[in-house]
Every structure is written in structure tokens, then in C-alpha cells.
Scaffold this motif. Structure first.
Motif, PDB file in Angstrom:
ATOM      1  N   PHE A 259       0.835  -1.199   0.000  1.00 46.04           N
ATOM      2  CA  PHE A 259       0.000   0.000   0.000  1.00 46.04           C
ATOM      3  C   PHE A 259       0.872   1.252   0.000  1.00 46.04           C
ATOM      4  O   PHE A 259       0.505   2.291  -0.522  1.00 46.04           O
ATOM      5  N   GLY A 260       2.058   1.115   0.604  1.00 50.27           N
ATOM      6  CA  GLY A 260       2.949   2.264   0.713  1.00 50.27           C
ATOM      7  C   GLY A 260       3.872   2.434  -0.496  1.00 50.27           C
ATOM      8  O   GLY A 260       4.744   3.291  -0.468  1.00 50.27           O
ATOM      9  N   SER A 261       3.675   1.646  -1.565  1.00 54.16           N
ATOM     10  CA  SER A 261       4.536   1.815  -2.748  1.00 54.16           C
ATOM     11  C   SER A 261       3.879   2.790  -3.723  1.00 54.16           C
ATOM     12  O   SER A 261       2.653   2.869  -3.802  1.00 54.16           O
ATOM     13  N   ASP A 262       4.725   3.458  -4.472  1.00 53.87           N
ATOM     14  CA  ASP A 262       4.229   4.414  -5.468  1.00 53.87           C
ATOM     15  C   ASP A 262       3.847   3.647  -6.738  1.00 53.87           C
ATOM     16  O   ASP A 262       4.703   3.074  -7.403  1.00 53.87           O
ATOM     17  N   HIS A 263       2.558   3.653  -7.057  1.00 55.64           N
ATOM     18  CA  HIS A 263       2.090   2.950  -8.255  1.00 55.64           C
ATOM     19  C   HIS A 263       1.825   3.923  -9.398  1.00 55.64           C
ATOM     20  O   HIS A 263       1.117   3.603 -10.354  1.00 55.64           O
ATOM     21  N   GLY A 264       2.300   5.147  -9.263  1.00 56.73           N
ATOM     22  CA  GLY A 264       2.163   6.124 -10.361  1.00 56.73           C
ATOM     23  C   GLY A 264       0.914   6.971 -10.268  1.00 56.73           C
ATOM     24  O   GLY A 264       0.669   7.827 -11.123  1.00 56.73           O
ATOM     25  N   GLY A 265       0.080   6.751  -9.262  1.00 53.26           N
ATOM     26  CA  GLY A 265      -1.124   7.562  -9.110  1.00 53.26           C
ATOM     27  C   GLY A 265      -2.185   6.788  -8.362  1.00 53.26           C
ATOM     28  O   GLY A 265      -2.045   5.581  -8.124  1.00 53.26           O
ATOM     29  N   ALA A 266      -3.265   7.513  -8.018  1.00 50.08           N
ATOM     30  CA  ALA A 266      -4.348   6.889  -7.246  1.00 50.08           C
ATOM     31  C   ALA A 266      -5.367   6.247  -8.180  1.00 50.08           C
ATOM     32  O   ALA A 266      -5.637   6.780  -9.265  1.00 50.08           O
ATOM     33  N   ILE A 267      -5.931   5.139  -7.744  1.00 46.30           N
ATOM     34  CA  ILE A 267      -7.010   4.501  -8.525  1.00 46.30           C
ATOM     35  C   ILE A 267      -8.271   5.350  -8.309  1.00 46.30           C
ATOM     36  O   ILE A 267      -8.676   5.579  -7.167  1.00 46.30           O
ATOM     37  N   PRO A 268      -8.873   5.841  -9.397  1.00 49.81           N
ATOM     38  CA  PRO A 268     -10.009   6.750  -9.217  1.00 49.81           C
ATOM     39  C   PRO A 268     -11.259   6.017  -8.742  1.00 49.81           C
ATOM     40  O   PRO A 268     -11.385   4.806  -8.944  1.00 49.81           O
TER      41      PRO A 268
END
Ligand SMILES: C[S@@+](CC[C@H](N)C(=O)[O-])C[C@H]1O[C@@H](n2cnc3c(N)ncnc32)[C@H](O)[C@@H]1O
Length: 326
Positions: A218-227
């Protein structure tokens, strides 16, 4: 055997399709009112137009048909008790022309019952009909929150003050089969300030009060938030250029447009470049213009010529003085 015949038919058409360019070959016997490098717009009743198209040929249908409103729009609205019967043949054709992994995104507004501060169920009945009678699968129910909506009907909202503002419209995302093509990585939004802080600080896995276990991932950067499944946008924002251009060209603007954010979200989520997006109730052709801006091919049908002529203002490449023939 039937499946084999269908495949053969689609293959025949595919052989004729250009890799890029307007997919005009899909609509036999209809002349577009105009076409661009990516799409074609037809002035016609879309039911026979859809019937003229081959099965399994379109990746995505995004549309907003006339709603069953009490306060009628100038292009006419179908009565609530006739709505499901009116919509069904369109649904049947859309199901047929979609590719197996295709989606049908239907924006439909709710409506009050005549003379009563109670709501109609017509849009829910339409959803049930499309799933239980036509065979679509409900991929997800989504919502368009339009903060610019006027408080209406005046009788119940601003005069008697018995109801609050109705600011949300429904968007039924329907799939031809259970696993439509979709990729939410293409619609990521900016992380919230809290999430950005958390990404910087790092996250310690824990169990939430709800019982959900949140891992370190959860704390990793996945490039943006899931809308979320709620799109917040006024319908005036992305349309002001269109309204100005219509006024300059001497055309009446379409009275019920959706904002670019609606087709944009679903086109990005559900298609790739070069795919075919179709709108059978095109109005000001926001869907076609958005598909074009995202390098998808498109097909649009609108029954009122004035709206379709005006929709040319959305395409910089088109001359406004006379329709471009096919
Ligand atoms: C709610 S408007 C669509 C607006 C569009 N989403 C936009 O952003 O401009 C519905 C449109 O469907 C058109 N329409 C109604 N019945 C139709 C039919 N049988 N075939 C094609 N267009 C139709 C109406 O003239 C109207 O312009």
C-alpha cells in the motif's frame, strides 16, 4: 458452426479496414455527413444504422440517449412507461456489434414522477432489461456528479423545499461478456496530499478497524491513485469552447451535452489507440471529438441535422461552410 460463420464475416470486413482512418466501411449503405482522419458522423436514425453494421466490430459504445424527462428537451424525450421498450432494440444491436471484450457505457439521468415528489424507476428498469433480457453484464455502476446542476424540479426543491438538489446521473458500464477489456492504470489520478506524505514516510502494515489487512505494498508508489466510480465535473467547463464556436459559426448549440470527462474516462479505461468507439445518440459529438483527441477511431449517429452540422466546430480540420462528403 454459427460462431465460425460470424468469425468469417468479421474477418471479411477486417480485411477491408484501414489500420488508421475513419471506419466508414463498417456502415454499408449510409453516407456520412462528415468525416475526419479518425471517424465519420452520420445524420440518421441510429437503429437502422446499427443494424447495417457487422457483428463484433466495435470496441466501445459510449452514449447518452434522450432521458425520460418530465420537462422535455427540444429534441424530444420518450415517455417513462415506453422507455424500456424503446431502448431495447438499440441495446440488442449494440450487444451484437460489440467485440467479445467490448463495453457499453450508458449515461442516463433519473426523473421525477409527474405531479409527485417521488422518483421514477425507469433507469433501473432499463438496466435490468439490458442485463436480464439483452444479455449484458453489469461491470460497474458509475456516477456523474455535476455540481453545476440547477435545483429542479422547482416545485419540490425551491418552492416547497421538500427535496434536495439532484446532482448525480447514472452511468451503467455494461460488458458484452464477464471480462471486458479494461485497465485502470490508464486513468490514475494524482495522489492526495496525505498519500504523498505516506509514500515519503513509508507505511507500516496493519489491520484496519474494518478487519482489512493493509500490506506494505500500500505504501509503494504505483504512479497515481485509482479513481473512484464517481466522475465530478460540471457540464459547462469543457463545453465553453464549443458554445463560443457555435455562436461564431451561427449554429445553435446542443442543449444537453455531457462534459468531455465522461467519454474521456471510459475511452481511456476501456480502449487502446486505434480501437473503434461508437455513439448512436451523438448530439454535439463530444464522444467522437474525444475519441479523436485520444487517437481512437469513431462512428457517430445523430438524428437531427442541425446538431450534427454544429458538431463540426469540435474538429479543427473541418470546414464549417459545407459538409465534407464521404
Ligand atoms: C442527450 S443527447 C446526447 C448529447 C451528447 N452526449 C453530447 O454530449 O452532445 C441525445 C441525442 O440523441 C438524439 N437522438 C434521439 N433519438 C435518436 C435516434 N433514434 N437516432 C439518432 N439520434 C437520436 C437526439 O436528437 C439528441 O441529440
Amino acid at each position: 458452426m454459427r460462431r465460425q460463420r460470424l468469425c468469417l464475416r468479421v474477418k471479411d470486413y477486417q480485411a477491408e479496414w484501414p489500420i488508421a482512418g475513419a471506419p466508414t466501411a463498417l456502415v454499408r449503405g449510409f453516407q456520412p455527413l462528415y468525416r475526419t482522419g479518425f471517424g465519420s458522423a452520420y445524420c440518421t436514425d441510429s437503429l437502422p444504422w446499427l443494424r447495417a453494421m457487422p457483428a463484433e466490430s466495435v470496441d466501445l459504445v459510449v452514449t447518452s440517449p434522450p432521458y425520460a424527462l418530465e420537462f422535455k428537451k427540444e429534441y424530444g424525450n420518450v415517455a417513462k412507461d415506453k422507455y424500456v421498450g424503446w431502448l431495447k432494440p438499440f441495446g440488442v444491436e449494440i450487444q451484437r456489434i460489440l467485440k467479445p471484450q467490448g463495453s457499453f457505457v450508458l449515461n442516463i439521468g433519473g426523473s421525477y414522477n409527474q405531479g409527485s415528489p417521488t422518483r421514477s424507476l425507469y433507469h433501473f428498469k432499463a438496466l435490468v432489461m439490458l442485463c436480464e433480457e439483452v444479455g449484458f453484464h453489469l461491470a460497474q455502476e458509475c456516477f456523474w456528479y455535476n455540481p453545476a446542476k440547477l435545483p429542479s424540479p422547482a416545485e419540490w426543491v425551491t418552492v416547497r423545499r421538500q427535496r434536495v438538489k439532484d446532482s448525480v446521473e447514472y452511468i451503467w458500464w455494461l460488458a458484452k461478456q464477464r471480462f471486458p477489456k479494461a485497465n485502470n492504470r490508464k486513468v490514475l489520478t494524482e495522489y492526495s496530499a496525505d498519500m504523498k506524505r505516506l509514500l515519503k514516510r513509508g507505511y507500516r502494515p496493519k489491520q484496519r478497524p474494518s478487519g482489512h489487512v493493509i500490506t506494505a505494498k500500500f505504501g509503494s508508489d504505483h504512479g497515481g491513485a485509482i479513481p473512484p466510480n464517481l466522475i465530478e465535473r460540471g457540464n459547462n467547463e469543457s463545453n465553453s469552447g464549443y458554445i463560443r464556436a457555435c455562436a461564431n459559426a451561427g449554429y445553435k448549440a446542443h442543449p444537453a451535452r455531457f462534459p468531455q470527462a465522461i467519454p474521456e474516462f471510459f475511452i481511456k479505461l476501456l480502449t487502446d489507440e486505434g480501437d473503434i468507439v461508437l455513439d448512436p445518440f451523438a448530439g454535439s459529438n463530444m464522444t467522437g471529438a474525444t475519441a479523436e483527441s485520444l487517437e481512437r477511431r469513431w462512428l457517430a449517429a445523430e438524428i437531427k441535422e442541425g446538431y450534427l452540422l454544429a458538431s463540426r466546430v469540435r474538429f479543427a480540420s473541418l470546414s464549417l461552410s459545407k459538409p465534407t462528403a464521404a
